[in-house]
Design an enzyme around this catalytic site. Structure first.
Site, PDB file in Angstrom:
ATOM      1  N   ASP A 424      -5.133  -5.785  -9.239  1.00  0.00           N
ATOM      2  CA  ASP A 424      -4.409  -5.421  -8.066  1.00  0.00           C
ATOM      3  C   ASP A 424      -3.183  -4.904  -8.472  1.00  0.00           C
ATOM      4  O   ASP A 424      -2.632  -4.860  -9.826  1.00  0.00           O
ATOM      5  CB  ASP A 424      -4.038  -6.514  -7.014  1.00  0.00           C
ATOM      6  N   GLU A 427      -1.284   0.603  -9.629  1.00  0.00           N
ATOM      7  CA  GLU A 427      -1.179   2.076  -9.502  1.00  0.00           C
ATOM      8  C   GLU A 427      -0.315   2.715 -10.528  1.00  0.00           C
ATOM      9  O   GLU A 427      -0.397   3.835 -10.900  1.00  0.00           O
ATOM     10  CB  GLU A 427      -0.382   2.357  -7.985  1.00  0.00           C
ATOM     11  N   ASP A 502      -5.311  -2.203   1.158  1.00  0.00           N
ATOM     12  CA  ASP A 502      -4.721  -2.723   2.183  1.00  0.00           C
ATOM     13  C   ASP A 502      -5.057  -2.032   3.460  1.00  0.00           C
ATOM     14  O   ASP A 502      -4.133  -1.382   4.167  1.00  0.00           O
ATOM     15  CB  ASP A 502      -3.131  -2.930   2.086  1.00  0.00           C
TER      16      ASP A 502
HETATM   17  O1  MIG Z   1       1.591  -6.042  -2.166  1.00  0.00           O
HETATM   18  O2  MIG Z   1      -1.860 -10.295  -3.904  1.00  0.00           O
HETATM   19  O3  MIG Z   1      -4.040  -4.977  -2.003  1.00  0.00           O
HETATM   20  O4  MIG Z   1      -5.445  -7.629  -1.162  1.00  0.00           O
HETATM   21  O5  MIG Z   1      -3.913  -9.520  -1.005  1.00  0.00           O
HETATM   22  C1  MIG Z   1       0.385  -7.099  -1.904  1.00  0.00           C
HETATM   23  C2  MIG Z   1      -1.391  -9.826  -2.511  1.00  0.00           C
HETATM   24  C3  MIG Z   1      -0.274  -7.447  -3.145  1.00  0.00           C
HETATM   25  C4  MIG Z   1      -2.198  -6.219  -2.477  1.00  0.00           C
HETATM   26  C5  MIG Z   1      -3.755  -6.205  -2.394  1.00  0.00           C
HETATM   27  C6  MIG Z   1      -3.968  -7.420  -1.299  1.00  0.00           C
HETATM   28  C7  MIG Z   1      -3.622  -8.539  -1.826  1.00  0.00           C
HETATM   29  C8  MIG Z   1      -1.963  -8.507  -2.106  1.00  0.00           C
HETATM   30  N1  MIG Z   1      -1.434  -7.577  -2.805  1.00  0.00           N
END
Ligand code: MIG
Length: 817
Positions: A424, A427, A502
């Protein structure tokens, strides 16, 4: 711990500004061709301004154009996206005239006009122009910006470009490539997480492809500012593109995924239903979720642990209070057929050793720092950003030894029985500056090129996924890796599957998800899915059901929810909705043989499982922007309901024979819209005449039972013919790459059904149940020439002929008389 919702609000406000047109001022066009020199596989053009343009024949339908403007060094010629460089020799020729040079292959004629330098791609057989430069390629000698423009056809349509919040047809759109963390995005938010600078053009039924392999921030203007050109620009780097001749969309996707790599087969359980939440803790809560699933007889294969399993959000640690015994947890879940996936973020907590508390040291930071694996700025200082653990540093995944080191860290998770990794924030997201503007001076090793952030942001997730996938492979060589990613660049399908981040729990987002999945599939990424029923916001039972009806047919099928929002597990909305979700999931599990077969096709050919109708009906203009319906493989047509309170909808069925999946009724379609009932419990679903759909019994997880009986539903076309196959393997190991699979083919024509068998995988003994829909009346069924006992076959009042057969792994012929 709960996180403030304002975190979301702040990023939502940072919405992109209105899009300016592509600006050609300051750009210097490439000069006229002075000389054309044959190379190994094509031609190198030397231009009046000193530019060098190399056209390289990689395949009869694939030509690469790489332009080095004055001052741009020829080396390195390396791309993180490209997986395949040693193409077998293809025949080509070069012909010159005073005004042109023409590079020809069996499929393409590339006519290069010398002055000004304009490149034109023609069909070698017909001479028809497929695509031509609208103006010469250009570059800004100061800033390094590069640009190209292709003439826009009057009736030209565009597809692909990966994960974009737009309708299927990209014509009149403008899209930016710059991986961005954009929670709560809506239609039109651009860019979002991924950058795939590959598109398909369609005109008069014929398609071509263009892949601009340049990871800098880039913009595609596909008729947004004017109807003259499809323009492209990138903030820097080399103008380097690949032209795919087509004209079949599937052929282009096949070539594109040959170039950038295809998805390895994920384990079978990856097709199982998955449950997540931000975040489940402690361990007893996780077990309770699993137990509730079993108690409610809802299928489940995976539970995800979001960031709260870590100790203070430090990657590769466990919070010992919340998860005192992760191995025990994984073991207990495993006995119920539930696997664990853990999230892993790229941000490594900045935590220098504290002499006062040496025991509290964080070896991931100290080791990474000692080995110099973390990104630094041009002045040599560490690039320190801010993410969940607070101040954080980021690994330079362009370094091979850093990738290996990162992969080795996964042992801390895999040793505890973690089955897959969810990457996650890659980017990479940095709360200090999500745009990346203030990180321009961050240096990446980039194979010694020491290139800057602007060239590496879009490939950051690709290289992180590579480090993660290769790490899993090394740690567990007998298992297929399973990695999930949010961000990505072209080629990401080699290492990770994608979920669309998200998303909002709204019907608008559900509608948008259909073209998003379809477009990602056209762009090389076949394993996609969304948080069901949406990450942000609660949604209601109706949305949950409608979202699951779509999710049942996306490869990635996961329920997930943001922190601080109401629980989204299927039983939270009331029994009627829960029952409908169970129906959708049971249908998915029954169809696993079909879904797995279609996934294997994606692995082998690049053609995705979740398809826009256009991919199957390339000449049907009604499908050009039809994105509220989709195909699953080439056999199923789904018409999801993506609006609240809708209980009937119009469905477009391309001309031909179709069947209503639910009733089995045959439909003779003429390419018409028809009103179809869509009660909440049932998404309109159709089967294309000529298809074979393999299925089995419903189960609570993918490994619960063998596929026995195996059902084959044959849906004959107007000529009484149908063909299809079933792909099977051990579902877990890489042995399939060595031929350990079984492919069963079924071919029905002229009253004969041939069963073929291929491959060396041995499934356990089981029975086949064959159903031929719309079967003519028969007196006798023969198996390999001998009559089948009357007790073993029957034709019912609806005209479905059913018969049972023990699978002995050998080919057979059935005759119907
Ligand atoms: O800024 O890890 O897209 O699925 O639950 C949020 C917490 C960070 C973004 C992910 C989301 C995840 C969340 N993450």
């Amino acid at each position: 711990m709960r996180l403030p919702v304002s975190l979301f609000a702040s990023v939502l406000l940072a919405a992109p500004a209105a899009a300016p047109a592509l600006d050609w001022s300051g750009l210097q066009p490439v000069g006229a061709v002075v000389s054309a020199t044959r190379t190994d596989r094509g031609v190198s053009l030397t231009c009046a301004d000193g530019s060098i343009v190399a056209l390289t024949v990689l395949a009869p339908d694939l030509v690469r154009v790489r332009t080095l403007f004055p001052g741009q060094p020829a080396a390195p010629d390396h791309s993180w996206a490209v997986a395949h460089t040693d193409w077998p020799a293809a025949e080509w020729s070069l012909a010159e005239s005073p005004a042109t040079a023409t590079l020809a292959t069996a499929e393409l004629k590339v006519v290069i006009q010398r002055d000004p330098l304009l490149i034109e791609f023609r069909d070698a057989a017909t001479g028809r122009v497929i695509n031509r430069d609208e103006r010469p390629m250009a570059r800004d000698p100061q800033g390094g910006r590069i640009a190209a423009a292709k003439q826009l056809g009057f009736d030209e349509h565009f597809y692909g470009l990966g994960e974009k919040t737009a309708r299927l047809d990209r014509r009149r759109g403008r899209f930016v490539m710059w991986n961005s963390d954009t929670p709560g995005y809506v239609e039109g938010t651009d860019p979002i997480y991924q950058s795939i600078p590959f598109y398909l053009g369609w005109e008069d039924g014929r398609a071509y492809g263009l892949f601009y392999d340049n990871a800098h921030r880039a913009t595609f203007d596909l008729g947004y500012t004017g109807q003259e050109a499809a323009a492209y620009e990138a903030a820097g780097g080399v103008l380097d593109y690949y032209f795919f001749a087509g004209p079949a969309l599937k052929k282009i996707i096949g070539r594109y995924t040959e170039l950038t790599g295809r998805m390895p087969l994920p384990p079978l359980w990856a097709l199982g239903h998955q449950q997540s939440r931000y975040s489940y803790y402690p361990d007893t809560m996780v077990e309770q979720v699993a137990a509730t699933y079993r108690a409610h007889r809802l299928p489940l294969d995976v539970i995800h642990l979001d960031i709260h399993y870590m100790d203070a959000y430090r990657v590769f640690t466990w919070d010992r209070d919340r998860f005192p015994d992760p191995a025990g947890l994984a073991e207990r879940l495993g006995r119920q057929g539930v696997r664990l996936i853990t999230i892993v973020d790229p941000g490594v907590k900045y935590q220098p050793p504290d002499p006062a508390a040496p025991a509290a040291a964080y070896p991931v930071f100290t080791e990474g720092l000692a080995k110099d694996y973390f990104l630094r700025r041009q002045d040599g200082s560490l690039y320190i950003g801010e993410v969940w653990p607070g101040r954080a540093v980021f690994v330079d995944y362009t370094k091979e030894d850093a990738r290996r080191w990162w992969g080795d860290q996964l042992r801390l998770l895999t040793d505890k029985g973690v089955a897959g990794i969810w990457t996650d924030m890659n980017e990479p997201s940095d709360f200090l500056d999500k745009s990346g503007e203030t990180q321009k001076d961050v240096v990446f090793d980039d194979l010694g090129a020491k290139s800057l952030y602007g060239q590496n942001r879009n490939t950051f997730a690709l290289n992180m996924a590579r480090a993660t996938g290769e790490g899993l492979q090394r740690l567990q060589p007998d298992r297929r890796p399973f990695v999930i990613t949010r961000a990505g660049y072209a080629g990401i399908q080699r290492y990770a599957i994608t979920w669309i981040g998200d998303s909002n729990a709204t019907f608008d987002q559900l509608a948008l998800s259909v073209p998003m999945f379809a477009s990602m599939g056209l762009s090389g990424q076949p394993f996609v899915g969304a948080d069901t029923p949406g990450f942000i916001g609660r949604g209601d039972g109706e949305l949950l059901v409608r979202a699951y009806q779509v999710a049942a047919f996306t490869p990635f099928c996961r329920n997930h929810t943001a922190v601080d929002v109401y629980d989204h597990e299927p039983w939270r909305f009331g029994a009627p909705y829960e029952n409908m979700v169970r129906d959708a999931l049971e249908l998915r599990y029954r169809l696993l043989p079909f879904l797995y077969t279609t996934l294997e096709e994606a692995h082998r050919t690049g053609v995705p499982l979740f398809r826009p109708l256009l991919l199957e009906f390339q000449h049907d203009v009604t499908t050009l922007n039809l994105d509220d319906q989709f195909m699953v493989g080439s056999a199923l047509l789904a018409a999801p309901v993506v609006h609240a309170n809708e209980r009937a909808r119009d469905v477009y069925l391309p001309a031909g024979r179709w069947y209503d999946f639910w009733t089995g009724a045959a439909i003779a379609a003429t390419g018409d819209l028809r009103r179809v009932d869509a009660p909440l419990e049932r998404m309109p679903l159709f089967v294309r005449g000529g298809s074979v759909v393999p299925s089995t019994i419903a189960m609570s997880h993918t490994g619960e039972k063998p596929w026995n009986p195996l059902r084959f539903d044959l849906y004959p076309d107007g000529n009484g013919a149908a063909a299809g196959s079933l792909y099977e393997d051990d579902g877990a190991s890489p042995a399939y790459l060595q031929g350990a699979f079984r492919r069963t083919t079924l071919t029905l024509a002229a009253g004969r059904l041939s069963l073929g068998v291929e491959g060396k995988h041995q499934p356990p003994a089981r029975n086949f149940e064959i159903s031929i829909h719309a079967a003519p009346a028969v007196r006798e069924v023969r198996l390999d020439g001998k009559p089948v006992a009357a007790a073993d076959w029957a034709r019912d009042a609806q005209g479905v002929l059913r018969l049972r057969l023990a699978d002995d792994g050998r080919p057979h012929t059935l005759e119907f008389r």
